[in-house]
Design an enzyme around this catalytic site. Structure first.
Site, PDB file in Angstrom:
ATOM      1  N   ASP A  75       6.593  -3.443  10.810  1.00  0.00           N
ATOM      2  CA  ASP A  75       5.237  -3.317  10.888  1.00  0.00           C
ATOM      3  C   ASP A  75       5.031  -3.420  12.493  1.00  0.00           C
ATOM      4  OD1 ASP A  75       5.808  -5.946  10.968  1.00  0.00           O
ATOM      5  OD2 ASP A  75       4.227  -6.555  10.019  1.00  0.00           O
TER       6      ASP A  75
ATOM      7  N   ARG B 186       0.756  -1.173   0.037  1.00  0.00           N
ATOM      8  CA  ARG B 186      -0.029   0.045  -0.086  1.00  0.00           C
ATOM      9  C   ARG B 186       0.861   1.268   0.066  1.00  0.00           C
ATOM     10  NH1 ARG B 186      -3.758   0.297   4.688  1.00  0.00           N
ATOM     11  NH2 ARG B 186      -1.550   0.162   5.809  1.00  0.00           N
TER      12      ARG B 186
ATOM     13  N   SER C 251       8.326  -4.875   6.475  1.00  0.00           N
ATOM     14  CA  SER C 251       7.944  -6.100   7.476  1.00  0.00           C
ATOM     15  C   SER C 251       8.818  -7.401   7.368  1.00  0.00           C
ATOM     16  CB  SER C 251       6.374  -6.615   7.564  1.00  0.00           C
ATOM     17  OG  SER C 251       5.772  -5.060   7.627  1.00  0.00           O
TER      18      SER C 251
HETATM   19 MG    MG Z   1       0.117  -6.227   7.908  1.00  0.00          MG
END
Ligand code: MG
Ligand code: ADP
Length: 887
Positions: free
Chosen positions: A634, A519, A580
């Site tokens: 994250d 995103r 992440s």
């Molecule tokens: Mg996630």
């Protein structure tokens, strides 16, 4: 006058519909804990939780206590679909004094019958299970445990009421030195009927007894049977519906003739439904119609009808023969003649019409009751259509086609959504009792095998405490300067040294890579709060597993697209990059990728500075407006975003595709970064916990199979027990193992179930949600081409629960190590802390979060831990890290 009588006996369809609804309400009342005791339809639990599936096998003994006899029976089932059971019977007459004597004498007598019977049989089975048919009003609390409430039918033995009759029989049998005979099941005679009428692929789940009395039983959803504690699966409920109407529910269809029958009965006002349909009463109803019409001079004009005053003079059997088409007229004449009544044609045909009306009404009432049961089952199972066999026993049904026709057609009209196949049962009470016993043993054996399969997944508190201790040990190793390199839990410094204070402001870009979606976001932080806009982009597997250049080029393309759409092309905004994957962070904007996880494997990235890779791609794409300020894991983003709202939030937890955690550690404990002042957020990378073998003792064979098929075997071992990418796979392997052991799908899973990743982790959520989502469960089963019986789907649920529970417990053990360490770090007796959490598994699974909280509480009694689900942690969090840095 005759017409009026006939009309009174005819119930229009709308009235039957109303009666059906009343019956359903009465059933509901009987099932509810709060209304059970005053319900007219008692809905007694039988503790029979499954119907035969045809694999039952072995010798089964049945003892039936009848009116003045004891009947014994040995049934041998061959496991061939129960097609050809072998049976041996023997009946023993019972001396009259036993029925009214001492309870002990009664049970000794029954045990002697068993002993004599067995002397004549040749069963060599080591353990001979016994089913006891005991047709009296009992309070049943287990399949083999039922207290007699009160004697009836002429019995009144002392010292039995209030006692467990299963126990009494077992003791008496022991006295006969028959130690291999074991009382396994106690039952009423109705349920046996149901157990004998299953056919290939279609279970029999309803039984109707249409005899002198009237009763019905059916398989109800166990969670609806509130007085029994079982909450999963199904249970046969004995409706005892004969008393329906005792509260006035039937008053608008009861006729004056019914009132007369009731008044003359031994229990006026009771069993009103039974008195309109039971074969003990149909002849009586006809008799009262005839008396009334004769008094009105509409029948038998000028003759004495005194003979009709005698109770029982007209038998139901005669009534049934009178309505028989071909010979009906002759039978009518013969019957009237025998009673000394006049024989004119008109009277005969009127008598015939009356008999037909009474029998038709009984059939219609049965149909309304049956329709109520069918609709209740269909609705509580959330089905569009119910296909079911109905076992039928009793003299009304056998060979009386008019009765059968009406019963069928009216049932169909009243419950059009149900297709019921009515099948006559042969020897329901005897053979059926053997089936009940056989099913009980099948379930017991199955249960043992299921437990064997699932045992390795069940962790004790001690196991979890050990995991916690191991995690703590690995944390210390990861933090230590010398030991860091070889620790399985890497404990990576993040260079984030404080959580937000809520004053952060400005406009930021954020990227989120490393989850299911990639995103791009724009985040506006103002005094009023945070506003965001975002766009989701797909990263094709080819790019995830292609070259690093292609991956980062793709990312820049997405950023450009987003900036164009948001009209941000001419702004240079500080950018926070949520990435992440495990990184060796050297500074806030410099981080070397240590390894890919979660299905990524782009080449030429491991060991590189990820921020640099992004900047190089921007150069290749001639994108000059990029200002990367921070690279954020994250977990850190999640902690930061929750920290914006709650200053106590000093832990971040992710349980989504993967799992990981971070927390605020004292700088003095972080051996891998210079300086002792203050705190720094540590990205634990706990997914790799156990990669050094320290968790090998809890890995099951299923976990090993899942691990073997991943792109990183032997790596991320803790994660593979917990997170969304793997739980469905673990379940799939267990289901296959159970099918192999003949515990599921009749030993034949669909070919689809052999496909990797076909069983999604979101299926666990749906399946564990239980009865509420039956429809969705069926959709999943169809999706997987699985032909699952109801019992199969129950077992699947158990498997899912075991897997998700273990995941939650292990996650709690890891977290327990973290909070305990924080408590010790700060020298507190009691720590109060908030965990910011993100991840779809945590957020959407129906039990995971509860199990996690509960286990954590058990493991850390000195900590008060609050969980705060983050809203868009990775986006907002990355912007907050950038903002804190800019500040
Ligand atoms: Mg996630
Ligand atoms: P990520 O961790 O990749 O950022 P999510 O937090 O959305 O993304 O987690 C995605 C994972 O959640 C997937 O692996 C999927 O298996 C799992 N998942 C998706 N829907 C559900 C659900 N309804 N219940 C449990 N797990 C789910």
């Amino acid at each position: 006058q005759v017409q009026r009588a006939l009309r009174a006996l005819t119930i229009p369809l709308e009235r039957l519909q109303v009666m059906k609804n009343h019956m359903m309400q009465a059933m509901h009342k009987g099932l509810s804990q709060s209304t059970h005791s005053e319900a007219t339809v008692r809905m007694l639990p039988t503790y029979i939780c499954a119907t035969p599936d045809g694999t039952e096998k072995g010798d089964f003994l049945v003892v039936e206590l009848c009116q003045s006899q004891v009947r014994t029976l040995l049934v041998t089932l061959l496991g061939d679909g129960n097609l050809s059971p072998q049976m041996m019977y023997k009946t023993f007459d019972m001396p009259e004094e036993i029925m009214t004597g001492e309870g002990e004498a009664l049970f000794d007598f029954i045990a002697q019958c068993v002993s004599q019977f067995l002397a004549d049989t040749s069963s060599t089975q080591e353990r001979l299970p016994l089913g006891f048919v005991f047709p009296f009003c009992c309070r049943q609390t287990q399949l083999d445990k039922a207290e007699l409430i009160s004697w009836s039918k002429g019995f009144s033995c002392s010292d039995v009421e209030g006692k467990d009759v299963g126990q009494l029989l077992q003791s008496a049998i022991k006295k006969q030195e028959l130690s291999h005979v074991e009382v396994v099941a106690l039952m009423n005679d109705t349920v046996g009927t149901m157990m004998t009428c299953s056919t290939e692929g279609r279970p029999c789940e309803v039984a109707l007894v249409m005899d002198k009395g009237s009763n019905c039983c059916f398989m109800a959803e166990a969670h609806l049977v509130e007085i029994a504690k079982e909450t999963s699966g199904r249970m046969c409920v004995n409706t005892e519906w004969g008393c329906f109407g005792d509260n006035g529910n039937l008053s608008d269809i009861v006729t004056p003739y019914d009132e007369c029958v009731d008044n003359e009965s031994s229990s006026p006002g009771e069993k009103r439904f039974e008195k309109m349909v039971g074969s003990l009463y149909l002849g009586e109803i006809v008799r009262h119609v005839l008396i009334t019409l004769a008094a009105e001079k509409a029948l038998f004009k000028g003759s004495s009808v005194a003979v009709l005053k005698e109770k029982g003079i007209l038998k139901t059997q005669q009534v049934l023969e009178i309505i028989n088409n071909e010979e009906g007229m002759a039978v009518t004449k013969r019957t009237l003649e025998a009673l000394g009544l006049p024989l004119n044609e008109r009277d005969c045909s009127r008598v015939q019409q009356i008999c037909l009306a009474v029998v038709s009404r009984a059939a219609s009432l049965y149909a309304a009751g049956l329709a109520a049961v069918l609709t209740y089952m269909c609705q509580s199972r959330d089905m569009d259509q119910l296909l079911v066999n109905v076992g039928v026993d009793g003299e009304l049904y056998q060979g009386h086609t008019r009765f059968e026709e009406i019963l069928h057609s009216v049932t169909r009209l009243l419950a059009p959504e149900c297709v019921a196949t009515l099948l006559p049962s042969t020897d329901g009470s005897g053979r059926g009792a053997a089936m009940v016993t056989a099913v009980a043993l099948r379930l017991e054996a199955q249960r043992r095998k299921v437990n064997e399969v699932l045992a390795p997944l069940r962790l004790s508190l001690a196991d979890l405490e050990q995991v916690q201790a191991l995690m703590r040990q690995e944390m210390e190793l990861g933090l230590g300067q010398e030991t860091h390199a070889n620790a399985s839990v890497r404990m990576l410094p993040t260079f984030v040294c404080s959580t937000p204070d809520g004053t952060e402001q400005g406009e930021f870009l954020a990227l989120d890579l490393g989850g299911t979606n990639f995103r791009v976001l724009v985040v506006h932080m103002t005094e009023e709060g945070i506003r965001m806009a975002s766009e989701i982009y797909v990263i094709p597997t080819a790019i995830m597993q292609g070259t690093g250049e292609a991956l980062f080029d793709h990312i820049i393309d997405c950023i450009v697209d987003f900036q164009t759409k948001q009209d941000l092309m001419n702004h240079v905004l500080p950018l926070g990059f949520t990435f992440s994957f495990p990184c060796q962070q050297v500074g806030l904007d410099k981080a070397l990728l240590l390894t890919w996880t979660k299905g990524f494997s782009a080449s030429n990235c491991v060991g590189q500075d990820v921020v640099q890779l992004l900047r190089e791609a921007a150069q290749r794409k001639h994108h000059t407006g990029l200002n990367v300020v921070a690279l954020v894991n994250d977990t850190v983003g999640t902690m930061m975003s929750c920290g914006y709202d709650d200053p106590k939030c000093e832990i971040g937890l992710i349980v989504g595709t993967g799992t990981n955690a971070c927390y605020m550690e004292e700088m003095r404990n972080v051996g891998t970064v210079e300086g002792d002042e203050g705190r720094m957020c540590i990205n634990m990378e706990w997914g790799a916990f156990g990669d050094n073998g320290c968790l090998d003792h809890i890995f099951t064979s299923f976990d090993k199979m899942v691990d073997d098929q991943t792109i990183n075997p032997g790596k991320q071992r803790f994660e593979k027990l917990i997170s969304g990418m793997y739980l469905g796979e673990i379940v799939r392997h267990i289901l296959l193992a159970m099918a192999e052991r003949q515990l599921l799908f009749h030993g034949k899973p669909s070919p689809k179930l052999y496909c990797k990743d076909i069983f999604k982790t979101k299926f666990l959520s749906t399946i564990e949600l239980n009865g509420l989502a039956l429809r969705q469960i069926r959709a999943i089963l169809e999706d997987l081409d699985l032909n699952a019986s109801y019992e199969d789907s129950e077992l699947m649920r158990e498997v899912c629960e075991a897997v998700s529970l273990r995941a939650a417990q292990l996650c709690a053990a890891g977290l327990a190590a973290v909070v305990e360490k924080m408590r010790e770090n700060r020298g507190l007796d009691q720590l109060t802390v908030t965990v910011g959490v993100d991840g779809t598994l945590y957020k959407l699974h129906p039990n995971f979060s509860h199990n996690l909280h509960k286990t954590l509480q058990d493991l850390t009694p000195n900590c008060t831990v609050t969980f705060m689900p983050s809203e868009d942690g990775s986006g907002k969090g990355a912007a907050l890290v950038a903002a804190v840095a800019c500040r």
